[in-house]
Design a protein around this motif. Structure first.
Motif, PDB file in Angstrom:
ATOM      1  N   ILE A 235      -5.611  -8.744   3.817  1.00 34.71           N
ATOM      2  CA  ILE A 235      -6.708  -9.310   3.020  1.00 34.71           C
ATOM      3  C   ILE A 235      -7.893  -9.656   3.913  1.00 34.71           C
ATOM      4  O   ILE A 235      -9.050  -9.359   3.582  1.00 34.71           O
ATOM      5  CB  ILE A 235      -6.218 -10.559   2.257  1.00 34.71           C
ATOM      6  CG1 ILE A 235      -5.199 -10.149   1.181  1.00 34.71           C
ATOM      7  CG2 ILE A 235      -7.385 -11.300   1.621  1.00 34.71           C
ATOM      8  CD1 ILE A 235      -4.467 -11.321   0.561  1.00 34.71           C
ATOM      9  N   GLU A 236      -7.624 -10.259   5.042  1.00 37.98           N
ATOM     10  CA  GLU A 236      -8.697 -10.658   5.953  1.00 37.98           C
ATOM     11  C   GLU A 236      -9.370  -9.451   6.616  1.00 37.98           C
ATOM     12  O   GLU A 236     -10.546  -9.507   6.972  1.00 37.98           O
ATOM     13  CB  GLU A 236      -8.135 -11.591   7.026  1.00 37.98           C
ATOM     14  CG  GLU A 236      -7.680 -12.937   6.472  1.00 37.98           C
ATOM     15  CD  GLU A 236      -6.910 -13.756   7.490  1.00 37.98           C
ATOM     16  OE1 GLU A 236      -6.806 -13.295   8.655  1.00 37.98           O
ATOM     17  OE2 GLU A 236      -6.407 -14.840   7.133  1.00 37.98           O
ATOM     18  N   GLY A 237      -8.638  -8.361   6.750  1.00 37.65           N
ATOM     19  CA  GLY A 237      -9.173  -7.214   7.461  1.00 37.65           C
ATOM     20  C   GLY A 237      -9.788  -6.137   6.601  1.00 37.65           C
ATOM     21  O   GLY A 237     -10.305  -5.145   7.126  1.00 37.65           O
ATOM     22  N   SER A 238      -9.745  -6.301   5.279  1.00 35.31           N
ATOM     23  CA  SER A 238     -10.240  -5.235   4.397  1.00 35.31           C
ATOM     24  C   SER A 238     -10.860  -5.825   3.148  1.00 35.31           C
ATOM     25  O   SER A 238     -10.185  -6.533   2.381  1.00 35.31           O
ATOM     26  CB  SER A 238      -9.097  -4.295   4.013  1.00 35.31           C
ATOM     27  OG  SER A 238      -9.476  -3.425   2.969  1.00 35.31           O
ATOM     28  N   ASN A 239     -12.133  -5.544   2.909  1.00 32.97           N
ATOM     29  CA  ASN A 239     -12.780  -5.969   1.664  1.00 32.97           C
ATOM     30  C   ASN A 239     -12.134  -5.305   0.455  1.00 32.97           C
ATOM     31  O   ASN A 239     -12.084  -5.885  -0.638  1.00 32.97           O
ATOM     32  CB  ASN A 239     -14.271  -5.640   1.714  1.00 32.97           C
ATOM     33  CG  ASN A 239     -15.031  -6.573   2.635  1.00 32.97           C
ATOM     34  OD1 ASN A 239     -14.640  -7.734   2.819  1.00 32.97           O
ATOM     35  ND2 ASN A 239     -16.108  -6.080   3.229  1.00 32.97           N
ATOM     36  N   HIS A 240     -11.684  -4.084   0.658  1.00 32.80           N
ATOM     37  CA  HIS A 240     -10.985  -3.327  -0.390  1.00 32.80           C
ATOM     38  C   HIS A 240      -9.767  -4.127  -0.868  1.00 32.80           C
ATOM     39  O   HIS A 240      -9.578  -4.370  -2.069  1.00 32.80           O
ATOM     40  CB  HIS A 240     -10.588  -1.972   0.220  1.00 32.80           C
ATOM     41  CG  HIS A 240      -9.664  -1.141  -0.593  1.00 32.80           C
ATOM     42  ND1 HIS A 240      -9.933   0.163  -0.903  1.00 32.80           N
ATOM     43  CD2 HIS A 240      -8.460  -1.396  -1.153  1.00 32.80           C
ATOM     44  CE1 HIS A 240      -8.934   0.670  -1.615  1.00 32.80           C
ATOM     45  NE2 HIS A 240      -8.036  -0.258  -1.774  1.00 32.80           N
ATOM     46  N   THR A 243     -10.686  -7.575  -2.498  1.00 27.25           N
ATOM     47  CA  THR A 243     -11.175  -7.442  -3.868  1.00 27.25           C
ATOM     48  C   THR A 243     -10.021  -7.200  -4.832  1.00 27.25           C
ATOM     49  O   THR A 243      -9.954  -7.810  -5.913  1.00 27.25           O
ATOM     50  CB  THR A 243     -12.196  -6.301  -3.956  1.00 27.25           C
ATOM     51  OG1 THR A 243     -13.296  -6.575  -3.079  1.00 27.25           O
ATOM     52  CG2 THR A 243     -12.713  -6.139  -5.371  1.00 27.25           C
ATOM     53  N   ASN A 244      -9.104  -6.297  -4.475  1.00 25.51           N
ATOM     54  CA  ASN A 244      -7.958  -6.034  -5.344  1.00 25.51           C
ATOM     55  C   ASN A 244      -7.159  -7.294  -5.621  1.00 25.51           C
ATOM     56  O   ASN A 244      -6.799  -7.593  -6.767  1.00 25.51           O
ATOM     57  CB  ASN A 244      -7.046  -4.986  -4.703  1.00 25.51           C
ATOM     58  CG  ASN A 244      -7.510  -3.568  -4.930  1.00 25.51           C
ATOM     59  OD1 ASN A 244      -8.403  -3.313  -5.737  1.00 25.51           O
ATOM     60  ND2 ASN A 244      -6.914  -2.620  -4.225  1.00 25.51           N
ATOM     61  N   VAL A 245      -6.866  -8.038  -4.566  1.00 20.20           N
ATOM     62  CA  VAL A 245      -6.054  -9.249  -4.722  1.00 20.20           C
ATOM     63  C   VAL A 245      -6.769 -10.271  -5.593  1.00 20.20           C
ATOM     64  O   VAL A 245      -6.163 -10.899  -6.469  1.00 20.20           O
ATOM     65  CB  VAL A 245      -5.707  -9.835  -3.346  1.00 20.20           C
ATOM     66  CG1 VAL A 245      -5.068 -11.221  -3.483  1.00 20.20           C
ATOM     67  CG2 VAL A 245      -4.758  -8.899  -2.592  1.00 20.20           C
ATOM     68  N   LYS A 246      -8.061 -10.442  -5.396  1.00 17.76           N
ATOM     69  CA  LYS A 246      -8.820 -11.394  -6.205  1.00 17.76           C
ATOM     70  C   LYS A 246      -8.824 -11.005  -7.671  1.00 17.76           C
ATOM     71  O   LYS A 246      -8.638 -11.862  -8.562  1.00 17.76           O
ATOM     72  CB  LYS A 246     -10.250 -11.491  -5.683  1.00 17.76           C
ATOM     73  CG  LYS A 246     -11.103 -12.520  -6.414  1.00 17.76           C
ATOM     74  CD  LYS A 246     -12.500 -12.620  -5.818  1.00 17.76           C
ATOM     75  CE  LYS A 246     -13.346 -13.650  -6.567  1.00 17.76           C
ATOM     76  NZ  LYS A 246     -14.709 -13.760  -5.989  1.00 17.76           N
ATOM     77  N   VAL A 247      -9.040  -9.728  -7.949  1.00 22.63           N
ATOM     78  CA  VAL A 247      -9.040  -9.255  -9.339  1.00 22.63           C
ATOM     79  C   VAL A 247      -7.681  -9.509  -9.982  1.00 22.63           C
ATOM     80  O   VAL A 247      -7.580 -10.025 -11.107  1.00 22.63           O
ATOM     81  CB  VAL A 247      -9.403  -7.761  -9.404  1.00 22.63           C
ATOM     82  CG1 VAL A 247      -9.154  -7.197 -10.801  1.00 22.63           C
ATOM     83  CG2 VAL A 247     -10.860  -7.534  -9.006  1.00 22.63           C
ATOM     84  N   LEU A 248      -6.611  -9.156  -9.280  1.00 22.62           N
ATOM     85  CA  LEU A 248      -5.267  -9.331  -9.823  1.00 22.62           C
ATOM     86  C   LEU A 248      -4.936 -10.805 -10.037  1.00 22.62           C
ATOM     87  O   LEU A 248      -4.314 -11.180 -11.043  1.00 22.62           O
ATOM     88  CB  LEU A 248      -4.247  -8.688  -8.877  1.00 22.62           C
ATOM     89  CG  LEU A 248      -4.290  -7.150  -8.818  1.00 22.62           C
ATOM     90  CD1 LEU A 248      -3.483  -6.639  -7.632  1.00 22.62           C
ATOM     91  CD2 LEU A 248      -3.772  -6.532 -10.109  1.00 22.62           C
TER      92      LEU A 248
END
Length: 450
Positions: A235-240, A243-248
């Protein structure tokens, strides 16, 4: 030069070849033939991208510009390994690049996988994209279905299964696909991912689109939210990933909307058996737990899910290529930076690979640009060692096709078919409607009377 495969990988390779100063300044006119087993170009963009993804399909405009270059000739409806052998290509081209992609499902070795109602995602995708070489009918069975996988193909399949068929009428789908989807009775689509939310491979754009369908509610289960050290690092190393984790997470805590159709996302569930005797009646999964290093392990807790169909979207594989070694486990042509290797792991002079048949089905369509850059860089470095073609005259190769009775199509013919499909679309208030059968596609391309 000859390129086998007219999808993005092959077209990007051709584009790079036309831009290389050392090749264009050699004094010998650069001539590139891109051939494909289909009558049409664009490969995955035309027959692998969901019809409700017009933004991705817009890449056809960039590919069109490449194929429109005077140094490039498109020859469709030419199947390597059937109409031509490697020795034919070597006779007519100094170099040959294979860009045949990945066109079959990775196998899943669990009990029940061969039951009626258990489907490979590739077959379903080719059907809803109206690929000319697959059956035109598909029975979408059941009210509750499972999709296995956590990549873009899995969420594409899930979205199409959950979507109201009439919402696809603004796309290029054919009547048979619309009717097949319109007859479905699905109320619940369950997507199962073996690993956690931070390890999912779908892109944020694909994920968000799941929640933009009228009448469809996306459900995420809080008990699936486990984040270990490796997950936090991802999570800390990838905006991708972030974003997925936040949406979920946002979906998991929101109130139910009460839509008539539901799309369930399950994480940390490993499929262990497809249940049923005469056909699919359920799916058994094992609850998994994170190991702290990005992996997962089984907990011994098994859960049975009531589903009537299973769609396996766990990855694609390339198909063996005639006259060349093949790595069956990875589904690729053995190569070193695009240089195709023989059985002794030595480069075969003048033979290269690019795209998914080179590196496996990893990454998005745009990633094939960088992949082609490596292959073409090595090809250019090897240019002085190319075995010269015995018969390099471009017209000689066309004569060979005619002598063998190959009803090949051309770039001009494809443009004729493209105009025909656009006219069909205008009749229905759409941008385009695909021509369904190979015979009709070929006939229109060749300007033959029906």
């Amino acid at each position: 030069m000859g390129i086998v495969g007219a999808g993005p990988a092959g077209i990007y390779a051709a584009d790079l070849l036309t831009k290389d100063d050392t090749l264009t300044a050699s004094g010998t006119p650069l001539s590139i033939d891109i051939m494909d087993k289909l009558p049409s170009p664009y490969g995955l963009v035309r027959y692998g991208v969901a019809p409700d993804h017009p933004r991705i399909k817009q890449i056809q405009g960039a590919l069109h510009k490449v194929l429109d270059k005077p140094q490039i000739r498109f020859l469709g409806n030419v199947e390597y390994g059937v109409d031509l052998k490697l020795e034919d290509l070597r006779r007519h081209y100094d170099t040959v690049i294979f860009a045949t992609g990945s066109d079959r499902d990775r196998p899943l070795d669990i009990p029940g996988v061969d039951l009626p109602g258990s489907h490979g995602a590739a077959d379903f995708v080719f059907w809803y994209d109206s690929h000319p070489d697959v059956p035109q009918q598909w029975q979408v069975d059941g009210t509750s279905v499972a999709v296995l996988g956590a990549g873009n193909v899995a969420v594409d399949v899930a979205r199409i299964l959950a979507k109201n068929a009439d919402d696809l009428l603004e796309t290029d789908i054919t009547d048979n696909v619309h009717e097949g989807l319109r007859s479905k009775r699905i109320t619940d689509v369950h997507v199962f991912a073996r690993r956690g939310i931070a390890q999912a491979k779908f892109t944020p754009m694909e994920l968000r689109e799941l929640d933009k369908q009228p009448g469809v509610e996306v459900i995420v289960y809080p008990e699936d939210f486990d984040l270990d050290d490796a997950s936090m690092a991802a999570i800390e190393g990838s905006n991708h990933v972030k974003t997925n984790v936040k949406v979920l997470q946002n979906w998991a805590i929101r109130d139910p909307r009460g839509e008539p159709r539901r799309l369930h996302l399950h994480f940390l569930h490993r499929p262990v058996e497809i249940l049923g005797t005469d056909r699919v009646t359920g799916l058994r999964t094992e609850r998994m737990e994170l190991t702290g290093d990005g992996g997962v392990r089984g907990t011994g807790e098994f859960i049975d899910h009531d589903v009537q169909a299973v769609y396996r979207a766990i990855g694609y594989l390339g198909s063996p290529v005639a006259d060349l070694p093949f790595d069956e486990d990875r589904g690729v042509i053995p190569n070193d930076g695009g240089r195709v290797l023989d059985l002794d792991e030595q480069p075969i002079p003048g033979v290269y690979a690019t795209g998914w048949i080179k590196r496996g089905p990893v990454g998005l369509i745009g990633h094939t640009k960088g992949d082609a850059l490596e292959t073409i860089g090595n090809l250019v470095a090897d240019r002085d060692s190319f075995p010269p073609a015995a018969d390099p005259d471009p017209e000689s190769f066309v004569r060979l096709l005619r002598e063998r009775g190959v009803p090949f199509t051309t770039w001009e013919g494809w443009q004729r078919l493209e105009s025909h499909e656009e006219e069909l679309g205008r009749e229905h208030g759409r941008k385009r409607v695909k021509v369904l059968s190979r015979a009709d596609m070929t006939r229109i391309c060749r300007g033959e009377d029906g």
